[in-house]
Design an enzyme around this catalytic site. Structure first.
Site, mmCIF file in Angstrom:
data_model
loop_
_atom_site.group_PDB
_atom_site.id
_atom_site.type_symbol
_atom_site.label_atom_id
_atom_site.label_comp_id
_atom_site.label_asym_id
_atom_site.label_seq_id
_atom_site.Cartn_x
_atom_site.Cartn_y
_atom_site.Cartn_z
ATOM 1 N N ARG A 4 0.974 -1.179 0.087
ATOM 2 C CA ARG A 4 -0.228 0.102 0.028
ATOM 3 C C ARG A 4 1.019 1.287 0.013
ATOM 4 O O ARG A 4 1.851 1.295 0.907
ATOM 5 C CB ARG A 4 -0.850 -0.033 1.174
ATOM 6 N N ARG A 12 -1.587 6.840 9.498
ATOM 7 C CA ARG A 12 -1.814 6.200 8.262
ATOM 8 C C ARG A 12 -1.913 7.478 7.147
ATOM 9 O O ARG A 12 -1.735 8.717 7.453
ATOM 10 C CB ARG A 12 -3.166 5.612 8.227
ATOM 11 N N LYS A 55 -3.738 1.709 14.810
ATOM 12 C CA LYS A 55 -3.636 2.812 13.611
ATOM 13 C C LYS A 55 -4.226 4.035 14.122
ATOM 14 O O LYS A 55 -5.213 4.097 14.847
ATOM 15 C CB LYS A 55 -4.190 2.126 12.604
ATOM 16 N N LYS A 82 -5.725 7.569 11.848
ATOM 17 C CA LYS A 82 -6.196 8.126 10.655
ATOM 18 C C LYS A 82 -6.821 9.700 10.846
ATOM 19 O O LYS A 82 -7.419 9.985 11.707
ATOM 20 C CB LYS A 82 -7.394 7.301 10.154
ATOM 21 N N CYS A 126 -15.067 -2.929 -0.247
ATOM 22 C CA CYS A 126 -13.626 -3.292 0.227
ATOM 23 C C CYS A 126 -13.004 -4.325 -0.412
ATOM 24 O O CYS A 126 -13.925 -5.057 -1.436
ATOM 25 C CB CYS A 126 -13.579 -3.750 1.850
ATOM 26 N N CYS A 140 -7.806 -10.802 1.447
ATOM 27 C CA CYS A 140 -7.916 -10.385 2.446
ATOM 28 C C CYS A 140 -7.975 -11.555 3.718
ATOM 29 O O CYS A 140 -8.799 -12.276 3.556
ATOM 30 C CB CYS A 140 -8.784 -9.378 2.883
ATOM 31 N N CYS A 165 -16.006 -8.002 6.152
ATOM 32 C CA CYS A 165 -16.048 -8.290 7.495
ATOM 33 C C CYS A 165 -16.476 -6.762 8.235
ATOM 34 O O CYS A 165 -16.756 -5.816 7.731
ATOM 35 C CB CYS A 165 -14.596 -8.652 7.921
ATOM 36 N N CYS A 187 -13.538 -1.251 6.473
ATOM 37 C CA CYS A 187 -12.514 -0.740 5.606
ATOM 38 C C CYS A 187 -13.395 0.206 4.464
ATOM 39 O O CYS A 187 -12.911 1.290 4.065
ATOM 40 C CB CYS A 187 -11.620 -1.472 4.804
#
Length: 530
Positions: free
Chosen positions: A40, A109, A171, A173, A392, A398, A437, A441
């Site tokens: 990424r 991120r 993380k 954001k 996603c 994934c 899931c 995302c």
């Protein structure tokens, strides 16, 4: 790869994955999984030059699927990179001044920002801030250069003045939005910065804290949350503010339970009053009162637009952000040819779409001809349902996916779109979000229609989010098959078309009509934009 190495690799923007379509058969044959790596990129604000585009295209063809995938954080992912090619890809990125450091892992991120150039002259300032914040919050270690770029080997470990030895609990954001467009879903960010302007003059930012989409099925202690607006910060103080907010999460975030480690839980455990007091103590000055603002919509504006300087820009709708050549659409080939003649830039959006920006009037017919020749779809021909859809990646790459998402979305749209058109709603926009899931995302909990994978072929159906991104949705039906989802939505769509009030959005109607409960004062539902 050893588990500890795979964890370390995250901080360099890469995850080890395997092809889950092949997993069972390879196990039967007693073979190891079909491993590949996601890489990424870090592209603050999502802006790329034509030269950078061509390099990414070459790397995708040489080492990846081949495809490029636009993520919901305004960047690209490669999929299916072999372990032996990781270094070549990282070096290839560096040759055009790109990298993947801190694109994954327990750090700040990729910083997302409103960047549609034709909407306001302020867009360049916001993009500048996205780059400034991204660079300011980067880990200071030179390990990335040492490992991937043959940099000088260091005699001793470096100090991380901001992240320390243990980095963040999870993380983090950051996103910058410019009202009236909430095209980055600013309230889904750990730290949302809402630009406040007077005319073309940026006054500063309203500060929103504590957003986050992830949750775990069956665990009520985990939940999506929208950020709370806590005050206003002038531009000259923004770097100090952002660094301090990050440091508070570093020092107080839960390090014993990763499911409870995001900033939103730190705030809910300790309270907003505690946070504001801690922030003021560390900064030495208080935030100013938040200034008035209003969001009207999320999503992107498609098609050709001309800005006041005379340059043209066209926004392309990219299904699920996936750029590859197929019999239907030659995305990569077409964009490669455009990049060879384009003198402006390319801008990725947080809704997985693409802006070809800064097109001279003389070049506009050539670019349109290339779009036509390569069968790039015209979103004007799509329904408002299809234009707003996000998904996603999910299966097969994934490792967290419980159900299909990107590969299933076209099938779902093919079934729902006729219902939408038959009800006379063809151009009416509605936010549809699908994820494989509950980790969020694709920001499914901000979908007026949200579908979250529960098990193979089964999804939880959510309704009632705000079209402007200021209200979460609510669970309507659990563990639904595709047929059950279509059957559940069909009468709601028909009734919405028949009974909606003037200007009423689908999510608002779902609440007014009683399909999901009217929202009280719970933490799941707060109107952040009223």
């Amino acid at each position: 790869m050893a588990p500890q190495d795979a964890k370390l690799l995250k901080f360099h923007g890469s995850y080890q994955q395997d092809d889950r379509d092949l997993r069972n058969e390879r196990q039967r044959q007693k073979l190891e999984p079909a491993y590949g790596y996601l890489i990424r990129l870090r592209i603050p604000g999502g802006v790329l030059s034509p030269q950078q585009w061509l390099q990414l295209d070459e790397l995708a063809h040489r080492y990846a699927a081949p495809s490029l995938r636009i993520t919901t954080r305004q960047t690209f992912q490669f999929h299916g990179v072999r372990k032996r090619h990781l270094k070549a890809v990282m070096a290839g990125l560096d040759r055009v001044l790109l990298d993947s450091i801190a694109a994954c892992g327990d750090v700040n991120r990729n910083v997302v920002a409103h960047n549609n150039p034709y909407l306001s002259p302020l867009h360049q300032q916001l993009h500048g801030w996205s780059r400034c914040l991204s660079e300011h919050l980067l880990p200071k270690t030179r390990a990335y250069q040492e490992i991937w770029l043959d940099g000088e080997k260091l005699a001793k470990p470096e100090e991380e003045p901001l992240y320390g030895k243990t980095y963040l609990p999870r993380k983090f954001k950051i996103g910058l939005a410019l009202p009236p467009d909430n095209d980055i879903d600013v309230f889904a960010q750990d730290l949302g910065l809402i630009a406040i302007a007077e005319g073309s003059e940026l006054q500063g930012f309203n500060v929103a804290v504590g957003g986050g989409m992830g949750m775990t099925h069956g665990d009520p202690a985990t939940y999506p949350r929208l950020a709370d607006v806590v005050g206003f910060c002038p531009p000259q103080r923004l770097l100090a503010l952002v660094e301090t907010v990050l440091a508070i999460q570093r020092d107080f975030g839960d390090r014993s339970n990763r499911k409870h480690a995001r900033f939103k839980y730190t705030l809910d455990d300790r309270g907003l009053d505690w946070f504001k007091a801690e922030l003021q103590t560390r900064l030495g000055w208080p935030l100013e009162p938040a200034r008035p603002f209003r969001f009207e919509r999320v999503g992107d504006r498609y098609g050709w637009m001309r800005d006041p300087s005379g340059l043209w820009h066209t926004t392309l709708a990219v299904p699920s952000g996936r750029l590859r050549d197929t019999e239907q659409t030659a995305w990569l080939s077409g964009l490669r040819e455009i990049a060879r003649i384009h003198e402006g830039d390319f801008r990725l959006t947080a809704n997985q779409n693409l802006v070809i920006a800064g097109i001279d009037a003389a070049n506009k017919p050539r670019i349109q001809a290339l779009l036509d020749r390569h069968r790039i779809p015209d979103p004007a021909q799509w329904s408002g349902l299809r234009r707003q859809a996000i998904s996603c990646v999910a299966l097969p790459t994934c490792g967290l996916a419980m159900a299909e998402s990107e590969r299933w979305l076209p099938t779902l749209l093919d079934r729902l779109e006729p219902l939408w058109r038959q009800a006379g709603l063809g151009e009416e926009a509605v936010n549809l979000r699908v994820t494989g899931c509950p980790n969020g995302c694709g920001r499914p909990y901000l979908g007026e229609i949200g579908l979250v994978g529960k098990s193979p072929g089964r999804y939880n159906l959510y309704l009632g989010a705000g079209f402007d991104g200021g209200r979460l949705n609510k669970l309507y039906r659990e563990s639904q098959s595709e047929d059950e989802i279509v059957a559940a939505l069909a009468p709601i769509i028909e009734r919405y078309a028949r009974e909606r009030q003037a200007g009423e959005r689908f999510g608002d109607f779902a609440i007014r009509a009683g399909y999901v409960a009217a929202v009280g004062a719970g933490r799941e539902f707060h109107d952040r934009t009223a």
